[in-house]
Design an enzyme around this catalytic site. Sequence first.
Site, PDB file in Angstrom:
ATOM      1  NE  ARG A 240      -1.703   1.659   3.695  1.00 30.01           N
ATOM      2  CZ  ARG A 240      -1.119   2.820   4.029  1.00 30.01           C
ATOM      3  NH1 ARG A 240      -1.277   3.891   3.256  1.00 30.01           N
ATOM      4  NH2 ARG A 240      -0.375   2.911   5.112  1.00 30.01           N
ATOM      5  CB  ILE A 241       2.108   3.721  -2.130  1.00 28.65           C
ATOM      6  CG1 ILE A 241       1.366   3.456  -3.446  1.00 28.65           C
ATOM      7  CG2 ILE A 241       3.369   2.900  -2.036  1.00 28.65           C
ATOM      8  CD1 ILE A 241       2.159   3.804  -4.691  1.00 28.65           C
ATOM      9  CB  SER A 242      -0.366   7.570   1.072  1.00 30.83           C
ATOM     10  OG  SER A 242      -0.206   6.849   2.267  1.00 30.83           O
ATOM     11  CB  THR A 243       0.258   9.982  -3.113  1.00 30.91           C
ATOM     12  OG1 THR A 243       1.655   9.941  -2.794  1.00 30.91           O
ATOM     13  CG2 THR A 243      -0.496  10.687  -1.997  1.00 30.91           C
TER      14      THR A 243
ATOM     15  CD  GLN B  92       3.511   7.618  -0.411  1.00 30.89           C
ATOM     16  OE1 GLN B  92       2.674   6.731  -0.455  1.00 30.89           O
ATOM     17  NE2 GLN B  92       3.841   8.239   0.700  1.00 30.89           N
TER      18      GLN B  92
END
Length: 197
Positions: A7-10, A13
């Site tokens: 999982r990455i937030s944006t 990234q």
Amino acid sequence: MKARYIRISTPDQKLERQLIKQHTGEKLFIDICSGSIPFNERAEGQRLLKDMDLNYVSVHAIDRLGRNLLDILMTLQHFDDHGIKLKVENLGIESLVDGKPNPAFKLIVSVLANIAEMERNTMLERQREGIDIAKAKGKYKGRVRGSKESREQILAKYPTVIKRLKEGQSLRNTAKLCDVSLGTVQKVKFTLKKESV
């Protein structure tokens, strides 16, 4: 079948840090969303939970699963119920040992999940304090409640949302990819429709 959840937030990234220990043949599940979104509401999280072929899932760190203690514990319970071993790589620890729950894993993960939740709450509190200080100094740039933005302002403010919508992404995917609310995406889509009329 082994899998790796990332999982990455944006979208800007980098994934590399979470792929360092990737093994050949692993199924990849990659979500681009905030850690505050429950695991079972994420597109790839849902796909992973429904995949009946999995027996082993790796994550780089426990906060990849979420930043809410209850949500993380529910995800772990799902893995336990389905005999799926979870490995948290930055700790080098697995949820099952010889097919039985690892008590040390549960203890460590509960503490770390609690810390992740506290970090998020602290970040939000700092954000609120910063806004309050800016308001007190008369420097707050937020939109005045009840005021309206022009079409041009909305479209200039959300170029990535427009790009994703034009690519044919769904409203929910666009919100996740651009890290904005679903309401914002709906507003941009409505504004685009009005422009084309």
